[in-house]
Design a protein around this motif. Structure first.
Motif, PDB file in Angstrom:
ATOM      1  N   MET A 195       3.673   8.684 -15.360  1.00 54.04           N
ATOM      2  CA  MET A 195       4.489   8.049 -14.515  1.00 54.04           C
ATOM      3  C   MET A 195       3.383   6.760 -13.943  1.00 54.04           C
ATOM      4  SD  MET A 195       4.262   9.572 -11.013  1.00 54.04           S
ATOM      5  CE  MET A 195       2.925  10.891 -10.484  1.00 54.04           C
ATOM      6  N   ALA A 196       3.903   6.206 -13.741  1.00 51.42           N
ATOM      7  CA  ALA A 196       3.394   4.716 -13.228  1.00 51.42           C
ATOM      8  C   ALA A 196       2.772   4.651 -12.024  1.00 51.42           C
ATOM      9  CB  ALA A 196       3.718   3.279 -13.503  1.00 51.42           C
ATOM     10  N   ARG A 197       1.865   4.042 -11.918  1.00 46.49           N
ATOM     11  CA  ARG A 197       1.008   4.242  -9.812  1.00 46.49           C
ATOM     12  C   ARG A 197       1.133   2.796  -9.696  1.00 46.49           C
ATOM     13  NH1 ARG A 197       1.950   8.833  -7.803  1.00 46.49           N
ATOM     14  NH2 ARG A 197       0.044   8.417  -6.838  1.00 46.49           N
ATOM     15  N   LEU A 198       0.927   2.932  -8.127  1.00 46.76           N
ATOM     16  CA  LEU A 198       1.283   1.584  -7.425  1.00 46.76           C
ATOM     17  C   LEU A 198       0.265   1.480  -6.839  1.00 46.76           C
ATOM     18  CD1 LEU A 198       2.863  -1.295  -7.430  1.00 46.76           C
ATOM     19  CD2 LEU A 198       3.698  -0.905  -5.337  1.00 46.76           C
ATOM     20  N   THR A 199      -0.291   0.471  -6.580  1.00 40.84           N
ATOM     21  CA  THR A 199      -1.632   0.588  -5.249  1.00 40.84           C
ATOM     22  C   THR A 199      -1.356  -0.231  -4.252  1.00 40.84           C
ATOM     23  OG1 THR A 199      -3.383   1.207  -7.375  1.00 40.84           O
ATOM     24  CG2 THR A 199      -3.918   0.126  -4.559  1.00 40.84           C
ATOM     25  N   LEU A 200      -1.115   0.283  -3.275  1.00 41.26           N
ATOM     26  CA  LEU A 200      -0.773  -0.329  -1.780  1.00 41.26           C
ATOM     27  C   LEU A 200      -2.047  -0.456  -1.771  1.00 41.26           C
ATOM     28  CD1 LEU A 200       2.850   1.875  -0.710  1.00 41.26           C
ATOM     29  CD2 LEU A 200       2.552  -0.280  -1.973  1.00 41.26           C
ATOM     30  N   VAL A 201      -2.246  -2.203  -0.226  1.00 42.93           N
ATOM     31  CA  VAL A 201      -3.178  -2.299  -0.248  1.00 42.93           C
ATOM     32  C   VAL A 201      -2.519  -3.254   1.267  1.00 42.93           C
ATOM     33  CG1 VAL A 201      -5.072  -3.598  -0.200  1.00 42.93           C
ATOM     34  CG2 VAL A 201      -4.318  -2.931  -2.065  1.00 42.93           C
ATOM     35  N   TYR A 202      -3.423  -2.862   2.314  1.00 42.25           N
ATOM     36  CA  TYR A 202      -2.986  -2.350   3.722  1.00 42.25           C
ATOM     37  C   TYR A 202      -3.712  -3.737   4.033  1.00 42.25           C
ATOM     38  CZ  TYR A 202       0.495   1.034   3.090  1.00 42.25           C
ATOM     39  OH  TYR A 202       1.412   2.126   2.413  1.00 42.25           O
ATOM     40  N   PHE A 203      -4.047  -4.678   5.338  1.00 36.16           N
ATOM     41  CA  PHE A 203      -4.103  -5.519   6.122  1.00 36.16           C
ATOM     42  C   PHE A 203      -3.720  -5.452   7.504  1.00 36.16           C
ATOM     43  CE2 PHE A 203      -4.952  -6.931   1.599  1.00 36.16           C
ATOM     44  CZ  PHE A 203      -5.906  -6.891   1.157  1.00 36.16           C
ATOM     45  N   ALA A 204      -4.928  -5.950   8.391  1.00 32.91           N
ATOM     46  CA  ALA A 204      -4.829  -6.107   9.417  1.00 32.91           C
ATOM     47  C   ALA A 204      -4.346  -5.318  10.337  1.00 32.91           C
ATOM     48  CB  ALA A 204      -4.786  -7.407   9.835  1.00 32.91           C
ATOM     49  N   TRP A 205      -2.996  -5.265  11.139  1.00 34.82           N
ATOM     50  CA  TRP A 205      -2.589  -4.597  12.132  1.00 34.82           C
ATOM     51  C   TRP A 205      -1.417  -3.477  11.023  1.00 34.82           C
ATOM     52  CZ3 TRP A 205       2.742  -4.707  12.046  1.00 34.82           C
ATOM     53  CH2 TRP A 205       3.429  -5.952  11.183  1.00 34.82           C
ATOM     54  N   VAL A 206      -1.322  -3.532  10.507  1.00 33.84           N
ATOM     55  CA  VAL A 206      -0.950  -2.891   9.288  1.00 33.84           C
ATOM     56  C   VAL A 206      -1.924  -1.568   8.590  1.00 33.84           C
ATOM     57  CG1 VAL A 206       1.024  -2.193   6.620  1.00 33.84           C
ATOM     58  CG2 VAL A 206       1.123  -4.878   8.144  1.00 33.84           C
ATOM     59  N   ARG A 207      -3.434  -2.217   8.682  1.00 33.06           N
ATOM     60  CA  ARG A 207      -3.873  -1.271   8.045  1.00 33.06           C
ATOM     61  C   ARG A 207      -3.855  -0.265   9.461  1.00 33.06           C
ATOM     62  NH1 ARG A 207      -8.275  -4.238   6.797  1.00 33.06           N
ATOM     63  NH2 ARG A 207      -8.623  -4.061   8.792  1.00 33.06           N
ATOM     64  N   GLU A 208      -4.312  -0.740  10.775  1.00 31.69           N
ATOM     65  CA  GLU A 208      -4.078  -0.278  11.903  1.00 31.69           C
ATOM     66  C   GLU A 208      -3.614   0.899  11.961  1.00 31.69           C
ATOM     67  OE1 GLU A 208      -5.625  -3.235  14.640  1.00 31.69           O
ATOM     68  OE2 GLU A 208      -7.155  -3.724  13.906  1.00 31.69           O
ATOM     69  N   ALA A 209      -1.994   0.366  11.782  1.00 38.77           N
ATOM     70  CA  ALA A 209      -0.750   1.098  12.559  1.00 38.77           C
ATOM     71  C   ALA A 209      -0.728   2.479  11.495  1.00 38.77           C
ATOM     72  CB  ALA A 209       0.548   0.535  11.889  1.00 38.77           C
ATOM     73  N   ILE A 210      -1.003   2.469   9.923  1.00 32.40           N
ATOM     74  CA  ILE A 210      -0.891   3.710   9.161  1.00 32.40           C
ATOM     75  C   ILE A 210      -2.126   4.302   8.830  1.00 32.40           C
ATOM     76  CG2 ILE A 210      -1.088   3.869   6.203  1.00 32.40           C
ATOM     77  CD1 ILE A 210       1.084   1.570   6.452  1.00 32.40           C
ATOM     78  N   GLY A 211      -3.191   3.685   9.214  1.00 29.39           N
ATOM     79  CA  GLY A 211      -4.676   4.282   9.254  1.00 29.39           C
ATOM     80  C   GLY A 211      -5.218   4.774   8.056  1.00 29.39           C
ATOM     81  N   ARG A 212      -4.624   3.561   7.150  1.00 29.34           N
ATOM     82  CA  ARG A 212      -5.505   3.553   5.852  1.00 29.34           C
ATOM     83  C   ARG A 212      -5.462   1.757   5.375  1.00 29.34           C
ATOM     84  NH1 ARG A 212      -2.674   7.952   2.113  1.00 29.34           N
ATOM     85  NH2 ARG A 212      -2.379   8.697   4.342  1.00 29.34           N
ATOM     86  N   ASP A 213      -6.645   2.016   4.380  1.00 28.41           N
ATOM     87  CA  ASP A 213      -6.929   0.520   3.613  1.00 28.41           C
ATOM     88  C   ASP A 213      -6.263   0.554   2.604  1.00 28.41           C
ATOM     89  OD1 ASP A 213      -8.826  -0.136   5.395  1.00 28.41           O
ATOM     90  OD2 ASP A 213     -10.243   0.478   4.170  1.00 28.41           O
ATOM     91  N   GLU A 214      -5.939   1.712   1.687  1.00 30.30           N
ATOM     92  CA  GLU A 214      -4.487   2.078   0.423  1.00 30.30           C
ATOM     93  C   GLU A 214      -4.509   3.047   0.534  1.00 30.30           C
ATOM     94  OE1 GLU A 214      -7.679   1.806  -3.752  1.00 30.30           O
ATOM     95  OE2 GLU A 214      -7.978  -0.775  -2.038  1.00 30.30           O
ATOM     96  N   GLU A 215      -2.930   3.422  -0.714  1.00 29.09           N
ATOM     97  CA  GLU A 215      -2.775   4.441  -1.482  1.00 29.09           C
ATOM     98  C   GLU A 215      -2.256   3.535  -2.338  1.00 29.09           C
ATOM     99  OE1 GLU A 215      -0.333   6.479   1.149  1.00 29.09           O
ATOM    100  OE2 GLU A 215       0.365   4.520   1.940  1.00 29.09           O
ATOM    101  N   GLN A 216      -2.300   4.886  -3.485  1.00 31.30           N
ATOM    102  CA  GLN A 216      -1.507   5.109  -4.586  1.00 31.30           C
ATOM    103  C   GLN A 216       0.097   5.880  -4.894  1.00 31.30           C
ATOM    104  OE1 GLN A 216      -2.618   4.450  -8.527  1.00 31.30           O
ATOM    105  NE2 GLN A 216      -4.522   2.946  -7.271  1.00 31.30           N
ATOM    106  N   VAL A 217       0.704   4.807  -5.109  1.00 29.17           N
ATOM    107  CA  VAL A 217       2.210   5.870  -5.311  1.00 29.17           C
ATOM    108  C   VAL A 217       2.490   5.819  -6.005  1.00 29.17           C
ATOM    109  CG1 VAL A 217       2.288   5.084  -2.614  1.00 29.17           C
ATOM    110  CG2 VAL A 217       3.092   3.479  -4.083  1.00 29.17           C
ATOM    111  N   GLU A 218       3.669   6.204  -6.533  1.00 35.23           N
ATOM    112  CA  GLU A 218       4.920   5.986  -8.074  1.00 35.23           C
ATOM    113  C   GLU A 218       5.312   4.977  -7.680  1.00 35.23           C
ATOM    114  OE1 GLU A 218       7.833   7.900 -10.720  1.00 35.23           O
ATOM    115  OE2 GLU A 218       6.975   9.687  -8.840  1.00 35.23           O
ATOM    116  N   ARG A 219       5.190   4.128  -9.337  1.00 33.70           N
ATOM    117  CA  ARG A 219       5.485   2.814  -8.791  1.00 33.70           C
ATOM    118  C   ARG A 219       7.701   2.312  -8.747  1.00 33.70           C
ATOM    119  NH1 ARG A 219       2.884  -1.010 -13.133  1.00 33.70           N
ATOM    120  NH2 ARG A 219       4.713   0.324 -14.507  1.00 33.70           N
TER     121      ARG A 219
END
Length: 86
Positions: free
Chosen positions: A1-25
């Protein structure tokens, strides 16, 4: 299964509560905009952060990319508010 790293910045990061996460691509033809809508459908913080995709920008593998672009085989998707200079 291929993975995609999601990276969040600024208010997106603050809203979600994390800098990044791994999901299935997703399938290669899924656009960034459609993928963001899928994230928003998870509800909670994701729904809040991604409620208005017109207020978001993205980069695939560290290259600015229009939201209507397919994710393709990217390994990283960064999501952030518009960048301003100054």
């Amino acid at each position: 299964m291929a993975r995609l790293t999601l990276v969040y910045f600024a208010w997106v990061r603050e809203a979600i509560g994390r800098d990044e996460e791994q999901v299935e691509r997703p399938a290669e033809d899924v656009t960034i905009r459609d993928f963001i809508a899928t994230l928003a459908d998870q509800g909670g913080a994701y729904a809040d952060a991604f409620a208005r995709s017109d207020r978001l920008r993205a980069a695939l593998d560290q290259r600015f990319t229009p939201l209507d672009s397919p994710i393709g085989e990217a390994k990283e998707l960064a999501i952030f508010p518009p960048v301003t200079g100054g």
